[in-house]
Write a protein that holds these residues in place. Structure first.
Motif, PDB file in Angstrom:
ATOM      1  N   UNK A 104       0.890  -1.211  -0.157  1.00 55.29           N
ATOM      2  CA  UNK A 104      -0.213   0.093   0.100  1.00 55.29           C
ATOM      3  C   UNK A 104       0.757   1.177  -0.045  1.00 55.29           C
ATOM      4  N   UNK A 105       0.876   2.047  -1.201  1.00 56.25           N
ATOM      5  CA  UNK A 105       1.574   3.208  -1.241  1.00 56.25           C
ATOM      6  C   UNK A 105       0.698   4.371  -1.014  1.00 56.25           C
ATOM      7  N   UNK A 106       1.200   5.284  -0.176  1.00 56.33           N
ATOM      8  CA  UNK A 106       0.452   6.639   0.082  1.00 56.33           C
ATOM      9  C   UNK A 106       1.170   7.665  -0.610  1.00 56.33           C
ATOM     10  N   UNK A 107       0.361   8.252  -1.618  1.00 53.85           N
ATOM     11  CA  UNK A 107       0.761   9.530  -2.375  1.00 53.85           C
ATOM     12  C   UNK A 107       0.987  10.923  -1.649  1.00 53.85           C
ATOM     13  N   UNK A 108       1.882  11.566  -1.766  1.00 48.68           N
ATOM     14  CA  UNK A 108       2.036  12.801  -0.964  1.00 48.68           C
ATOM     15  C   UNK A 108       2.394  13.940  -2.152  1.00 48.68           C
ATOM     16  N   UNK A 109       1.262  14.811  -2.539  1.00 48.78           N
ATOM     17  CA  UNK A 109       1.714  15.880  -3.400  1.00 48.78           C
ATOM     18  C   UNK A 109       2.853  16.893  -2.663  1.00 48.78           C
ATOM     19  N   UNK A 110       4.026  16.828  -3.341  1.00 51.85           N
ATOM     20  CA  UNK A 110       5.100  17.477  -3.254  1.00 51.85           C
ATOM     21  C   UNK A 110       5.604  18.680  -4.031  1.00 51.85           C
ATOM     22  N   UNK A 111       4.739  19.545  -4.403  1.00 53.15           N
ATOM     23  CA  UNK A 111       5.254  20.546  -5.647  1.00 53.15           C
ATOM     24  C   UNK A 111       6.575  21.243  -5.150  1.00 53.15           C
ATOM     25  N   UNK A 112       7.263  21.746  -6.285  1.00 49.44           N
ATOM     26  CA  UNK A 112       7.974  22.785  -6.029  1.00 49.44           C
ATOM     27  C   UNK A 112       9.391  22.412  -7.281  1.00 49.44           C
ATOM     28  N   UNK A 113       9.591  21.156  -7.368  1.00 49.24           N
ATOM     29  CA  UNK A 113      10.569  20.744  -8.334  1.00 49.24           C
ATOM     30  C   UNK A 113       9.894  20.981  -9.675  1.00 49.24           C
ATOM     31  N   UNK A 114       8.555  20.571  -9.433  1.00 54.14           N
ATOM     32  CA  UNK A 114       7.534  20.492 -10.552  1.00 54.14           C
ATOM     33  C   UNK A 114       6.079  20.683 -10.029  1.00 54.14           C
ATOM     34  N   UNK A 115       5.370  21.372 -10.560  1.00 53.34           N
ATOM     35  CA  UNK A 115       4.071  21.546  -9.919  1.00 53.34           C
ATOM     36  C   UNK A 115       3.260  20.422  -9.675  1.00 53.34           C
ATOM     37  N   UNK A 116       3.560  19.448 -10.312  1.00 52.47           N
ATOM     38  CA  UNK A 116       2.700  18.149 -10.247  1.00 52.47           C
ATOM     39  C   UNK A 116       3.586  17.016  -9.476  1.00 52.47           C
ATOM     40  N   UNK A 117       4.524  17.247  -8.831  1.00 51.60           N
ATOM     41  CA  UNK A 117       5.495  16.224  -8.267  1.00 51.60           C
ATOM     42  C   UNK A 117       4.707  15.634  -7.199  1.00 51.60           C
TER      43      UNK A 117
END
Length: 249
Positions: A104-117
């Motif tokens: 089970x992989x939990x996604x974390x939106x971590x923009x900055x390097x790209x906006x959709x990272x």
């Protein structure tokens, strides 16, 4: 659970394999097209079926293997919903885990390097892509990059994880393989050491990095989930030529 860290030497990219021993299904995070044959051989050797490829962002320094692996292995393409890529089979969002057997992989939106990272948390690990590197971070001067957003992503999303969380980056250029949240908080010269936002912005403004040599081919190709240009300049052909071995595993 099966875990492998694989290294592609041309772009210094780490690919991560997660395998469920119960179901025989696997996930590849940030696969690279030039290392696709290596990855397929490894999957076969381990008796695993590739269920998903998962990219952290639209890469500028290599071509993802997502599309070619779908053609050869029947895997489904996972990418951030934020990027609205029409070639994806499953668009991932924060708060909605990707589940494959016991994985089970939990996604974390971590923009900055790209906006959709996106970064991906799994058990006591976090796969940080280019948002957080060992003693560094990804640049923020292209692909809607934003140094202020990256500072917030790292401090509010990643540095709030337990300090013993293992950090597996998208790249390393000094043969380092793994760090931890606690180590990066204490040692990272850009984002750790209680660096203020203003100090970080000043660091990123003054990096003076050269224009990425492969970006004009990689970004269009990766918006199509991994299409290598049919004609590359001779000095860039190695980005699409197959390697068969990994120096790390």
């Amino acid at each position: 659970m099966i875990f492998k860290q694989l290294f592609e030497p041309v772009s210094s990219t780490y690919t991560y394999l997660l395998g469920c021993e119960e179901t025989g299904q696997a996930v590849l995070i940030d696969p690279v097209v030039s290392a696709m044959d290596r990855d397929l051989t490894l999957l076969n050797d381990l008796g695993l079926t590739l269920a998903y490829t998962v990219d952290t962002h639209i890469h500028a320094d290599h071509i993802t293997a997502a599309l070619e692996l779908k053609r050869k292995a029947g895997s489904r393409i996972v990418a951030p919903a934020f990027d609205h890529l029409p070639c994806t089979d499953h668009a991932i969002e924060e708060g909605v885990p990707l589940v494959v057997g016991s994985i089970s992989v939990d996604p974390l939106h971590t923009p900055g390097h790209t906006d959709g990272h996106f970064s991906y948390r799994f058990n006591n690990c976090v796969f940080t892509g280019d948002a957080l590197l060992i003693d560094g971070c990804g640049r923020t001067d292209f692909q809607n990059g934003d140094a202020r957003a990256l500072y917030h992503s790292v401090h509010k999303k990643l540095f709030t994880l337990p300090e013993d969380t293992l950090v597996y980056p998208g790249h390393d250029y000094h043969q380092r393989r793994v760090s931890s949240i606690g180590q990066e908080m204490k040692r990272n010269p850009r984002l750790g050491l209680d660096k203020s936002m203003d100090e970080f912005l000043d660091i990123m403004r003054n990096l003076n990095l050269p224009y990425p040599r492969f970006i004009d081919y990689a970004v269009p190709g990766n918006k199509l989930c991994g299409v290598c240009p049919s004609h590359l300049p001779e000095d860039l052909e190695k980005y699409c030529q197959q390697i068969t071995e990994s120096t790390q595993g």
